[in-house]
Design an enzyme around this catalytic site. Sequence first.
Site, short mmCIF file in Angstrom:
data_model
loop_
_atom_site.label_atom_id
_atom_site.label_comp_id
_atom_site.label_asym_id
_atom_site.label_seq_id
_atom_site.Cartn_x
_atom_site.Cartn_y
_atom_site.Cartn_z
N ARG A 1 -25.89 45.05 0.86
CA ARG A 1 -25.83 44.27 -0.45
C ARG A 1 -26.77 43.10 -0.55
NH1 ARG A 1 -20.26 44.74 -2.20
NH2 ARG A 1 -21.08 44.13 -4.15
N CYS B 1 -21.25 43.03 3.27
CA CYS B 1 -19.66 43.25 3.12
C CYS B 1 -19.56 44.58 3.84
CB CYS B 1 -19.14 43.11 1.77
SG CYS B 1 -19.54 44.60 0.83
N ASP C 1 -17.13 52.63 -8.02
CA ASP C 1 -15.71 51.64 -7.69
C ASP C 1 -14.47 52.83 -7.96
OD1 ASP C 1 -16.70 48.72 -9.07
OD2 ASP C 1 -17.31 49.74 -7.40
N ARG D 1 -8.05 40.69 -4.14
CA ARG D 1 -9.47 40.64 -4.59
C ARG D 1 -9.38 41.05 -5.89
NH1 ARG D 1 -14.27 40.19 -0.78
NH2 ARG D 1 -15.21 39.45 -2.86
N LYS E 1 -12.23 42.40 -13.63
CA LYS E 1 -12.74 41.76 -12.62
C LYS E 1 -14.29 41.26 -12.64
CE LYS E 1 -13.63 43.15 -8.34
NZ LYS E 1 -14.92 43.02 -7.74
N ASN E 2 -15.10 42.55 -12.68
CA ASN E 2 -16.62 42.47 -12.75
C ASN E 2 -17.17 42.06 -13.97
OD1 ASN E 2 -16.33 43.55 -10.16
ND2 ASN E 2 -16.65 45.41 -10.37
C1 EPZ Z 1 -21.19 45.32 -8.95
O1 EPZ Z 1 -21.94 45.08 -7.39
C2 EPZ Z 1 -19.78 45.21 -8.66
N1 EPZ Z 1 -19.32 44.22 -8.35
C3 EPZ Z 1 -19.53 46.32 -7.72
O2 EPZ Z 1 -17.86 46.37 -7.67
C4 EPZ Z 1 -19.95 47.71 -7.97
O3 EPZ Z 1 -19.64 48.62 -7.11
C5 EPZ Z 1 -21.63 47.54 -8.12
O4 EPZ Z 1 -21.85 46.62 -9.19
C6 EPZ Z 1 -22.03 48.96 -8.71
O5 EPZ Z 1 -21.33 49.36 -9.88
C7 EPZ Z 1 -19.42 43.07 -9.37
O6 EPZ Z 1 -19.49 43.39 -10.37
C8 EPZ Z 1 -18.80 41.56 -9.11
P1 EPZ Z 1 -25.44 46.50 -7.59
P2 EPZ Z 1 -23.39 44.49 -7.24
O7 EPZ Z 1 -26.44 45.32 -7.48
O8 EPZ Z 1 -23.94 43.94 -8.51
C9 EPZ Z 1 -28.49 47.53 -4.19
C10 EPZ Z 1 -15.89 46.51 -6.78
O9 EPZ Z 1 -15.37 47.09 -6.10
N2 EPZ Z 1 -29.00 46.43 -4.37
O10 EPZ Z 1 -25.42 47.20 -8.95
O11 EPZ Z 1 -23.55 43.87 -6.03
C11 EPZ Z 1 -27.03 47.40 -3.75
O12 EPZ Z 1 -27.02 47.20 -2.05
C12 EPZ Z 1 -17.36 46.11 -6.53
O13 EPZ Z 1 -15.55 45.76 -7.88
C13 EPZ Z 1 -30.44 45.88 -3.66
O14 EPZ Z 1 -31.05 46.86 -3.04
O15 EPZ Z 1 -23.83 46.13 -7.23
C14 EPZ Z 1 -26.64 48.85 -4.10
O16 EPZ Z 1 -27.02 49.72 -3.03
C15 EPZ Z 1 -17.77 46.58 -5.08
N3 EPZ Z 1 -30.82 44.73 -3.99
C16 EPZ Z 1 -27.53 49.30 -5.46
O17 EPZ Z 1 -28.40 48.19 -5.30
C17 EPZ Z 1 -30.33 43.92 -4.84
O18 EPZ Z 1 -30.91 42.81 -5.08
C18 EPZ Z 1 -26.39 48.73 -6.64
O19 EPZ Z 1 -25.96 47.68 -6.35
C19 EPZ Z 1 -28.96 44.22 -5.52
C20 EPZ Z 1 -28.51 45.27 -5.28
#
Ligand code: EPZ
Length: 418
Positions: free
Chosen positions: A122, A117, A306, A398, A22-23
């Site tokens: 996020r 979410c 995850d 999802r 998915k990711n």
């Molecule tokens: C991706 O989300 C994945 N989703 C998530 O999978 C996964 O848990 C996550 O990466 C971490 O590995 C997809 O790829 C579609 P991040 P993403 O940006 O990109 C903070 C699942 O269950 N952050 O790496 O949104 C954020 O709040 C889902 O399949 C900021 O502060 O995750 C988090 O604490 C859930 N500002 C940390 O960084 C930003 O602009 C890591 O988030 C972006 C993120």
Amino acid sequence: MQKIVVEGGRPLNGEVRISGAKNAVLPILCATLLADGPMTLRNVPHLHDVHTTARLLAELGARVGDGGPGVVTVDPTSVHSQVAPYELVKTMRASVLVLGPLLARYGHAEVSLPGGCAIGSRPVDLHIKGLQSLGAQISVENGFIKARAERLRGARHVFDIVSVGATENVLMAAVLAEGRTVLENAAMEPEIVDLAECLIAMGANISGAGTGRIVVEGVEKLRACEHSVVADRIEAGTFLVAAAMTGGRVTLTHARPDTMDAVLDKLKEAGAELDCDDDRITIDMQGRRPKSVDITTMPHPGFPTDMQAQFMALNCVADGVAVMNETIFENRFMHVNELLRLGADIRIDGHTAVVRGVPRLSGAPVMATDLRASASLILAGLVAEGTTTIDRIYHLDRGYENIEQKLSGLGARISRIG
Ligand code: EPZ
């Protein structure tokens, strides 16, 4: 509202095919906007989030086609809008990944701010800062991210914190920027490597994907290509945990063990026997109860957030006490209250959960709160005595393709009702 009903107590045995990730497919679908012709994607999982992304691409004017089982075609040459509406973005925050490609291809984009979410606020500030480094003018107004750039210019950018989505968005913008871009403190997830491999097949000049330093030499345009999506390491991990909890022997096919070191190491620590080759993983518990394993979630190649909920389910019935730290998201323990309803012994202190294994759980009605929490409740139901009914399983659909069929094929007594 559909529910899933699980009768516990059966060890899982047999073989299950792992679907595309998915990711990986979500950012790659967004990357098709960069092509100058129709793209063909294979090994695409049948997931609600994939359908949502396809609807978003169609909303922008792309022609999205069903090329048969697991095959999606996207022709972006008919794109006529660069506005991603709130109605779609609010249901799936990964929609924000169209921002980089639209900005790179058309010089402007308007993408609704994705809501938070269940697992956290996020934010997308890291996406915006990265694109601004490439010369984009970005304002946030009326709930929209409004971005504009005559031509993006390559630059050196250091991400404040490691972010999968921000790395993907900025990478997809940099491939058409003028000159060299160097991304430091980039995320290293296998899904980013898969995205980069697809972009390179389209003619992008990228090196270092999968490391913390990615270097991109901008090109004038990108051609269409065919790409097969990498196997889903989280789906694979979920099935391995199911086998470990139920004491069975399961073989995963079409998997990528080379993307799963941290998870496989923890399963070995829990007492599993693992046999891996290029695209298969066999786990054998020989009827043994798993041992408790401590977990601290980290960016790849560390232990994936995850998989935290799934390993919490394992620790609930394991022999011992486990300390689990969730360092990535601020609210990713919502499965705890539901696991407690099944008789688990878990104590939370901030971002740390202490899980004392109990000899058995007992089935009860529970409620899914987010995607991976849903999976952990199914896993717990597989070992709980009696019947476990899981509500709000739209979360599950999802991110897991036909999970009840796949688990039934391994001997689980699981069905969907309603
Ligand atoms: C991706 O989300 C994945 N989703 C998530 O999978 C996964 O848990 C996550 O990466 C971490 O590995 C997809 O790829 C579609 P991040 P993403 O940006 O990109 C903070 C699942 O269950 N952050 O790496 O949104 C954020 O709040 C889902 O399949 C900021 O502060 O995750 C988090 O604490 C859930 N500002 C940390 O960084 C930003 O602009 C890591 O988030 C972006 C993120």
